[in-house]
Enzyme design. Structure first.
Site, PDB file in Angstrom:
ATOM      1  CG  ASN A  11      -1.830   1.136   1.396  1.00  0.00           C
ATOM      2  OD1 ASN A  11      -1.377   2.303   1.530  1.00  0.00           O
ATOM      3  ND2 ASN A  11      -3.108   0.878   1.625  1.00  0.00           N
ATOM      4  N   GLY A  13       0.370   4.441   0.347  1.00  0.00           N
ATOM      5  CA  GLY A  13       0.084   5.333   1.451  1.00  0.00           C
ATOM      6  C   GLY A  13       0.657   5.047   2.730  1.00  0.00           C
ATOM      7  CE  LYS A  14      -1.689  -0.333   6.204  1.00  0.00           C
ATOM      8  NZ  LYS A  14      -1.736  -1.623   6.752  1.00  0.00           N
ATOM      9  CG  ASP A  71      -4.421  -6.204  11.721  1.00  0.00           C
ATOM     10  OD1 ASP A  71      -4.648  -6.073  10.631  1.00  0.00           O
ATOM     11  OD2 ASP A  71      -5.315  -6.726  12.401  1.00  0.00           O
ATOM     12  CB  SER A  72      -4.615  -0.476  11.606  1.00  0.00           C
ATOM     13  OG  SER A  72      -4.871  -0.219  10.191  1.00  0.00           O
ATOM     14  N   GLY A 152     -11.043   4.594   3.606  1.00  0.00           N
ATOM     15  CA  GLY A 152     -11.803   3.813   4.522  1.00  0.00           C
ATOM     16  C   GLY A 152     -12.727   4.605   5.281  1.00  0.00           C
ATOM     17  CG  ASP A 154      -9.483   8.519   6.941  1.00  0.00           C
ATOM     18  OD1 ASP A 154      -9.362   8.089   7.971  1.00  0.00           O
ATOM     19  OD2 ASP A 154      -8.561   8.702   6.208  1.00  0.00           O
ATOM     20  CE  LYS A 174      -5.584   8.929   8.761  1.00  0.00           C
ATOM     21  NZ  LYS A 174      -6.054   7.745   7.624  1.00  0.00           N
ATOM     22  NE  ARG A 180      -1.325   2.430   9.201  1.00  0.00           N
ATOM     23  CZ  ARG A 180      -2.644   3.136   8.660  1.00  0.00           C
ATOM     24  NH1 ARG A 180      -2.560   4.361   8.170  1.00  0.00           N
ATOM     25  NH2 ARG A 180      -3.685   2.236   8.977  1.00  0.00           N
TER      26      ARG A 180
HETATM   27  P1  IMP Z   1      -5.075  -2.929   7.646  1.00  0.00           P
HETATM   28  O1  IMP Z   1      -4.392  -2.540   8.880  1.00  0.00           O
HETATM   29  O2  IMP Z   1      -4.458  -2.518   6.387  1.00  0.00           O
HETATM   30  O3  IMP Z   1      -5.862  -4.507   7.744  1.00  0.00           O
HETATM   31  O4  IMP Z   1      -6.540  -2.058   7.615  1.00  0.00           O
HETATM   32  C1  IMP Z   1      -7.556  -2.448   8.180  1.00  0.00           C
HETATM   33  C2  IMP Z   1      -8.609  -1.406   7.747  1.00  0.00           C
HETATM   34  O5  IMP Z   1      -9.054  -0.759   8.987  1.00  0.00           O
HETATM   35  C3  IMP Z   1      -8.738  -0.708   6.572  1.00  0.00           C
HETATM   36  O6  IMP Z   1      -9.015  -1.321   5.429  1.00  0.00           O
HETATM   37  C4  IMP Z   1      -9.751   0.543   7.149  1.00  0.00           C
HETATM   38  O7  IMP Z   1     -10.908  -0.167   6.864  1.00  0.00           O
HETATM   39  C5  IMP Z   1      -9.544   0.611   8.543  1.00  0.00           C
HETATM   40  N1  IMP Z   1      -8.578   1.507   8.957  1.00  0.00           N
HETATM   41  C6  IMP Z   1      -7.533   1.329   9.460  1.00  0.00           C
HETATM   42  N2  IMP Z   1      -6.951   2.870   9.416  1.00  0.00           N
HETATM   43  C7  IMP Z   1      -7.785   3.623   8.974  1.00  0.00           C
HETATM   44  C8  IMP Z   1      -7.482   5.005   8.869  1.00  0.00           C
HETATM   45  O8  IMP Z   1      -6.677   5.580   9.172  1.00  0.00           O
HETATM   46  N3  IMP Z   1      -8.608   5.584   8.032  1.00  0.00           N
HETATM   47  C9  IMP Z   1      -9.749   4.865   7.894  1.00  0.00           C
HETATM   48  N4  IMP Z   1      -9.695   3.681   7.707  1.00  0.00           N
HETATM   49  C10 IMP Z   1      -8.835   2.804   8.404  1.00  0.00           C
END
Ligand code: IMP
Length: 193
Positions: A11, A13-14, A71-72, A152, A154, A174, A180
């Site tokens: 990703n 952005g990440k 993971d988030s 997502g 946001d 942000k 993160r």
């Molecule tokens: P992962 O950590 O890439 O598995 O992300 C998990 C999911 O959590 C994302 O696809 C979004 O649905 C949601 N998410 C995590 N961080 C954010 C953020 O900073 N903004 C909006 N949605 C988020």
């Protein structure tokens, strides 16, 4: 000399967020596609920690350099931290984020709207125990989306630290308060010890 780290995401952005914070500290961040690695990890863990470890372990099979994986998700107090671990899967099961915004708004009728984003980063180095770095970002769920920045959830997340929706916040705003960014800041302190 630059120290290499492999981040378990393609990703953009990440990747940028990690590079922005860790490159000035002498870290060279690679993503799997930089090294020709293609893997899809099933997120079968029951916690953010377990999922971040699963992602890091899967990658560490391929390399000898330290691996980081995160993971988030969005956790809503009144819904027992739902969608949490399932944030991405829940939105895709409904056909996309706009439907998830509506569904969450229905679920929250008459309920408290307090929520937070959570991020857990796992650092895995060969022959060492995994280490975890976590960050939270407090806020509230809006009854309708505001702004179109970010990704997502946001647009429906009102950040109490920024006093505005993440959907209306600039990338820099942000990054100053995000879950993160807070977890990466802790990782960065550890890596520079
Ligand atoms: P992962 O950590 O890439 O598995 O992300 C998990 C999911 O959590 C994302 O696809 C979004 O649905 C949601 N998410 C995590 N961080 C954010 C953020 O900073 N903004 C909006 N949605 C988020």
């Amino acid at each position: 000399m630059n120290k290499p780290l492999l981040l378990s995401t393609n990703n953009k952005g990440k990747l940028k967020e990690y590079r922005d914070i860790l490159a000035p500290k002498g870290y060279l961040i690679y993503c799997p596609s930089d090294l020709g690695i293609e893997i899809e990890v099933e997120e079968t863990g029951k916690t953010f920690r377990e999922n971040s470890l699963l992602k890091a372990q899967a990658l560490s099979e391929y390399v000898n350099i330290p691996v980081i994986a995160d993971d988030s998700g969005l956790c809503i107090d009144a819904l027992d931290d739902f969608p949490g671990l399932y944030s991405a899967r829940y939105a895709s099961s409904l056909g996309g984020y706009p439907s998830a915004y509506e569904d969450l708004n229905k679920k929250l009728q008459g309920k408290d709207r307090k929520a937070h984003f959570h991020c857990c980063i796992c650092l895995l180095e060969k022959d060492k125990k995994p280490l975890y770095f976590e960050g939270d970002c407090p806020g509230e769920i809006l009854s309708e989306p505001k702004g179109s920045n970010g990704f997502g959830y946001d647009p429906i997340f009102f950040s109490t630290e920024l006093n505005k929706a993440f959907g209306e916040a600039s990338e820099q705003e942000k990054d100053a308060v995000s879950h993160r960014a807070k977890a990466i800041a802790k990782l960065s302190i550890y890596l520079c010890l």
